[in-house]
Motif scaffolding. Structure first.
Motif, mmCIF file in Angstrom:
data_model
loop_
_atom_site.group_PDB
_atom_site.id
_atom_site.type_symbol
_atom_site.label_atom_id
_atom_site.label_comp_id
_atom_site.label_asym_id
_atom_site.label_seq_id
_atom_site.Cartn_x
_atom_site.Cartn_y
_atom_site.Cartn_z
ATOM 1 N N LYS A 1 -4.675 3.081 -3.865
ATOM 2 C CA LYS A 1 -5.384 1.960 -4.496
ATOM 3 C C LYS A 1 -7.290 2.345 -4.472
ATOM 4 O O LYS A 1 -7.794 1.894 -5.152
ATOM 5 N N LYS A 2 -7.371 3.119 -3.389
ATOM 6 C CA LYS A 2 -9.000 3.376 -3.139
ATOM 7 C C LYS A 2 -9.249 4.877 -3.654
ATOM 8 O O LYS A 2 -10.362 5.087 -3.630
ATOM 9 N N GLU A 3 -8.355 5.679 -4.072
ATOM 10 C CA GLU A 3 -8.603 7.101 -4.295
ATOM 11 C C GLU A 3 -8.191 7.325 -5.766
ATOM 12 O O GLU A 3 -7.468 6.635 -6.450
ATOM 13 N N ASN B 1 -5.122 5.981 0.763
ATOM 14 C CA ASN B 1 -4.697 4.726 0.020
ATOM 15 C C ASN B 1 -4.777 4.753 -1.190
ATOM 16 O O ASN B 1 -6.118 5.173 -1.857
ATOM 17 N N ASP C 1 0.840 -1.145 -0.174
ATOM 18 C CA ASP C 1 -0.043 -0.055 0.051
ATOM 19 C C ASP C 1 1.029 1.164 -0.098
ATOM 20 O O ASP C 1 1.825 1.382 0.699
#
Length: 272
Positions: A71-73, A69, A62
């Motif tokens: 990966k999530k944004e 994060n 991550d």
């Protein structure tokens, strides 16, 4: 008061076509740091920089930007926190005038119109641009300054620079780096991918050394640039004065500038 961690890599790896490009990267960068990422061609520096702001997503592990994060944004959500200056300014410029170019990223980040107008005016004044000039009629150095100006107008907490002085003459280089130094002094965290060891020595306070997709070492700039064995392993050369002093022997250890060399010669002469 402890400084906030604004960028963190937690066991980060990234692969192109199942071939590891970077692996097991663990990094913590604090608020207000000025960090240079160094290494030879293919070391993974540019991949590292693009992982910082979500242009690339980790294959494993991550990346956290001020706690978010990647990966999530969306990249657009991260842009107000972390700005990215490409090596080639022509990859960032897309508008017909300087004023439109500065306003473009502000509009994309949802800045109100009256605030956009104020920021564009202030940025043009600060950098001495002409608002109606077409960017591609500007010199390479001026286009690079324009891209930096666009990022400064956004006021990100972190600034990523991918070889910011490539293609610039000495005057343009110093103008660029001194402006970045001022930003850092005002609190902006700077992460700079750089092949020029003289620039690294003059401006960075911390260094991350990469080789073949891995981090070999990290630490204070002078400590890293003193370690000729480490630099050789990373296929890098010391700055010129330091390299000369290495050849002169242990009496000249830790000497990096002409002034320091003169002072050391006088010191040694006085002992005789």
């Amino acid at each position: 008061m402890p400084k906030e961690t604004v960028l963190e890599f937690q066991n980060v790896s990234f692969s192109y076509n199942e071939t590891a490009n970077v692996k097991d990267l663990n990094v913590k960068i604090k608020e207000g740091d000025f960090v240079a990422v160094i290494g030879s061609n293919g070391a993974g520096k540019s991949t590292f920089s693009k992982l910082c702001n979500g242009l690339l997503k980790p294959t494993s592990g991550d990346v956290l930007v001020t706690g978010l994060n990647t990966k999530k944004e969306k990249v657009s959500n991260l842009a107000e926190r972390i700005g990215f200056l490409f090596q080639n300014p022509d990859r960032q410029i897309c508008c017909q005038t300087v004023a439109e170019e500065i306003a473009f990223s502000l509009k994309n980040n949802g800045i109100p119109e009256d605030e956009i107008k104020l920021r564009v005016e202030n940025t043009i004044k600060e950098f001495g641009f002409k608002a109606d000039v077409e960017p591609f009629n500007m010199s390479r150095g001026q286009r690079q300054r324009l891209c930096l100006a666009c990022l400064i107008a956004l006021n990100p907490k972190i600034l990523i620079l991918d070889e910011p002085t490539t293609g610039l003459d000495y005057k343009e280089c110093m103008e660029m780096m001194n402006r970045i130094k001022e930003l850092n002094k005002s609190g902006t965290t700077v992460i700079m991918v750089c092949h020029d060891m003289e620039i690294v020595l003059d401006f960075a306070r911390q260094v991350i050394v990469m080789n073949r997709g891995e981090i070999l070492a990290s630490g204070r700039t002078r400590e890293i640039l003193c370690d000729n064995e480490l630099l050789s392993k990373a296929r890098l050369l010391q700055p010129q004065i330091a390299a000369t002093c290495t050849l002169l022997g242990s009496d000249y250890k830790d000497v990096f500038t002409v002034d320091e060399m003169i002072a050391r010669i006088k010191e040694l002469k006085g002992k005789k």
